[in-house]
Design a protein around this motif. Structure first.
Motif, PDB file in Angstrom:
ATOM      1  N   MET A  67       0.786  -1.102   0.124  1.00 33.13           N
ATOM      2  CA  MET A  67       0.087   0.080  -0.014  1.00 33.13           C
ATOM      3  C   MET A  67       0.860   1.390  -0.007  1.00 33.13           C
ATOM      4  SD  MET A  67      -3.058  -0.721  -0.207  1.00 33.13           S
ATOM      5  CE  MET A  67      -3.979   0.824   0.232  1.00 33.13           C
ATOM      6  N   THR A  68       1.871   1.413   0.633  1.00 32.03           N
ATOM      7  CA  THR A  68       3.107   2.280   0.988  1.00 32.03           C
ATOM      8  C   THR A  68       3.401   2.645  -0.584  1.00 32.03           C
ATOM      9  OG1 THR A  68       3.476   1.797   3.170  1.00 32.03           O
ATOM     10  CG2 THR A  68       4.866   3.193   1.925  1.00 32.03           C
ATOM     11  N   LYS A  69       3.958   1.356  -1.263  1.00 32.00           N
ATOM     12  CA  LYS A  69       4.707   1.649  -2.607  1.00 32.00           C
ATOM     13  C   LYS A  69       3.555   2.317  -3.626  1.00 32.00           C
ATOM     14  CE  LYS A  69       7.991  -1.899  -1.963  1.00 32.00           C
ATOM     15  NZ  LYS A  69       8.473  -2.976  -2.242  1.00 32.00           N
ATOM     16  N   LEU A  70       2.147   1.790  -3.511  1.00 35.07           N
ATOM     17  CA  LEU A  70       1.163   1.922  -4.580  1.00 35.07           C
ATOM     18  C   LEU A  70       0.679   3.569  -4.192  1.00 35.07           C
ATOM     19  CD1 LEU A  70      -0.839   1.215  -6.580  1.00 35.07           C
ATOM     20  CD2 LEU A  70      -2.375   0.706  -4.348  1.00 35.07           C
ATOM     21  N   LEU A  71       0.830   3.968  -2.918  1.00 33.46           N
ATOM     22  CA  LEU A  71       0.337   5.530  -2.813  1.00 33.46           C
ATOM     23  C   LEU A  71       1.831   6.115  -3.285  1.00 33.46           C
ATOM     24  CD1 LEU A  71      -1.209   5.272   0.994  1.00 33.46           C
ATOM     25  CD2 LEU A  71      -2.155   5.813  -1.216  1.00 33.46           C
ATOM     26  N   GLY A  72       2.801   5.728  -3.197  1.00 34.37           N
ATOM     27  CA  GLY A  72       3.841   6.521  -3.752  1.00 34.37           C
ATOM     28  C   GLY A  72       3.914   6.719  -5.049  1.00 34.37           C
ATOM     29  N   VAL A  73       3.586   5.794  -5.992  1.00 29.93           N
ATOM     30  CA  VAL A  73       3.499   5.550  -7.392  1.00 29.93           C
ATOM     31  C   VAL A  73       2.255   6.498  -7.550  1.00 29.93           C
ATOM     32  CG1 VAL A  73       2.846   4.277  -9.410  1.00 29.93           C
ATOM     33  CG2 VAL A  73       4.350   3.250  -7.656  1.00 29.93           C
ATOM     34  N   ILE A  74       1.260   6.465  -6.904  1.00 28.34           N
ATOM     35  CA  ILE A  74      -0.016   7.433  -7.184  1.00 28.34           C
ATOM     36  C   ILE A  74       0.396   8.911  -7.178  1.00 28.34           C
ATOM     37  CG2 ILE A  74      -2.189   8.143  -6.239  1.00 28.34           C
ATOM     38  CD1 ILE A  74      -2.811   5.158  -5.955  1.00 28.34           C
ATOM     39  N   ALA A  75       1.266   9.027  -5.989  1.00 33.14           N
ATOM     40  CA  ALA A  75       1.692  10.384  -5.865  1.00 33.14           C
ATOM     41  C   ALA A  75       2.420  11.055  -6.840  1.00 33.14           C
ATOM     42  CB  ALA A  75       2.251  10.589  -4.459  1.00 33.14           C
ATOM     43  N   ILE A  76       3.307  10.326  -7.483  1.00 32.89           N
ATOM     44  CA  ILE A  76       4.261  10.630  -8.443  1.00 32.89           C
ATOM     45  C   ILE A  76       3.348  10.785  -9.789  1.00 32.89           C
ATOM     46  CG2 ILE A  76       6.203   9.794 -10.020  1.00 32.89           C
ATOM     47  CD1 ILE A  76       7.370   8.412  -7.459  1.00 32.89           C
ATOM     48  N   ALA A  77       2.647  10.068  -9.901  1.00 39.71           N
ATOM     49  CA  ALA A  77       1.728  10.267 -11.063  1.00 39.71           C
ATOM     50  C   ALA A  77       1.000  11.407 -11.044  1.00 39.71           C
ATOM     51  CB  ALA A  77       0.847   8.983 -11.209  1.00 39.71           C
ATOM     52  N   ALA A  78       0.561  11.631  -9.755  1.00 36.09           N
ATOM     53  CA  ALA A  78      -0.258  13.033  -9.828  1.00 36.09           C
ATOM     54  C   ALA A  78       0.808  14.253  -9.894  1.00 36.09           C
ATOM     55  CB  ALA A  78      -0.896  13.046  -8.390  1.00 36.09           C
ATOM     56  N   VAL A  79       1.685  14.224  -9.551  1.00 33.21           N
ATOM     57  CA  VAL A  79       2.682  15.251  -9.731  1.00 33.21           C
ATOM     58  C   VAL A  79       3.038  15.439 -11.163  1.00 33.21           C
ATOM     59  CG1 VAL A  79       5.315  16.152  -9.430  1.00 33.21           C
ATOM     60  CG2 VAL A  79       3.668  15.557  -7.308  1.00 33.21           C
ATOM     61  N   ALA A  80       3.344  14.324 -11.979  1.00 32.37           N
ATOM     62  CA  ALA A  80       3.781  14.324 -13.250  1.00 32.37           C
ATOM     63  C   ALA A  80       2.544  14.844 -14.203  1.00 32.37           C
ATOM     64  CB  ALA A  80       4.042  12.999 -13.839  1.00 32.37           C
ATOM     65  N   PHE A  81       1.300  14.603 -13.732  1.00 30.93           N
ATOM     66  CA  PHE A  81       0.056  15.142 -14.317  1.00 30.93           C
ATOM     67  C   PHE A  81      -0.257  16.706 -14.349  1.00 30.93           C
ATOM     68  CE2 PHE A  81      -1.265  10.424 -14.932  1.00 30.93           C
ATOM     69  CZ  PHE A  81      -1.320  10.460 -16.532  1.00 30.93           C
ATOM     70  N   ALA A  82       0.278  16.905 -12.850  1.00 25.88           N
ATOM     71  CA  ALA A  82       0.042  18.620 -12.631  1.00 25.88           C
ATOM     72  C   ALA A  82       1.267  19.441 -13.452  1.00 25.88           C
ATOM     73  CB  ALA A  82       0.128  18.757 -11.205  1.00 25.88           C
ATOM     74  N   VAL A  83       2.357  18.753 -13.497  1.00 26.99           N
ATOM     75  CA  VAL A  83       3.348  19.625 -13.929  1.00 26.99           C
ATOM     76  C   VAL A  83       3.512  19.713 -15.552  1.00 26.99           C
ATOM     77  CG1 VAL A  83       6.061  19.502 -14.352  1.00 26.99           C
ATOM     78  CG2 VAL A  83       4.832  19.228 -12.098  1.00 26.99           C
ATOM     79  N   ALA A  84       3.091  18.602 -15.954  1.00 27.68           N
ATOM     80  CA  ALA A  84       3.227  18.291 -17.751  1.00 27.68           C
ATOM     81  C   ALA A  84       2.422  19.627 -18.360  1.00 27.68           C
ATOM     82  CB  ALA A  84       2.554  17.131 -18.250  1.00 27.68           C
ATOM     83  N   PRO A  85       1.226  19.919 -17.999  1.00 28.87           N
ATOM     84  CA  PRO A  85       0.613  21.179 -18.616  1.00 28.87           C
ATOM     85  C   PRO A  85       1.214  22.612 -18.505  1.00 28.87           C
ATOM     86  CG  PRO A  85      -1.114  19.701 -17.635  1.00 28.87           C
ATOM     87  CD  PRO A  85       0.340  19.266 -17.057  1.00 28.87           C
ATOM     88  N   ALA A  86       1.764  22.560 -17.246  1.00 26.93           N
ATOM     89  CA  ALA A  86       2.480  23.682 -16.914  1.00 26.93           C
ATOM     90  C   ALA A  86       3.589  23.937 -17.736  1.00 26.93           C
ATOM     91  CB  ALA A  86       2.684  23.877 -15.217  1.00 26.93           C
TER      92      ALA A  86
END
Length: 108
Positions: A22-41
């Motif tokens: 679960m910790t690893k899964l949450l980490g992957v989700i957090a990284i993906a969220a940051v990537a999707f937030a930064v890409a449009p910017a």
């Protein structure tokens, strides 16, 4: 229902494994969220930086040197839209149209 003491270590190992997953899964989700937030910017930043008189001029020259055809017509429409956007202060739209015009000059 009581559990035998022999089962406790097995259960706690399984719970620890589940917790690690679960910790690893949450980490992957957090990284993906940051990537999707930064890409449009980042895209907007590049689009705004790309819309300049020098880049418009280079692209216009490349379009003039293209062979007549559909690609040249698309590039001309995009450069016209880029110029219009620049005149109206829409830097993001200008950059997007300029980018499309540049790609059209490369035959893509």
């Amino acid at each position: 229902m009581s559990q035998s003491p022999a089962m406790s270590p097995v259960l706690s190992q399984e719970q620890e494994k589940e917790s690690n997953v679960m910790t690893k899964l949450l980490g992957v989700i957090a990284i993906a969220a940051v990537a999707f937030a930064v890409a449009p910017a980042q895209a907007a930043k590049h689009a705004m930086g790309g819309c300049s008189g020098a880049n418009l001029e280079k692209t216009e020259t490349a379009i003039e040197n293209m062979a007549d055809g559909d690609g040249k017509m698309v590039a001309q429409k995009e450069i016209t839209a880029a110029q219009d956007s620049l005149l109206n202060g829409k830097m993001g739209a200008c950059g997007a149209h300029l980018n499309k015009a540049m790609h059209a000059t490369m035959g893509k």
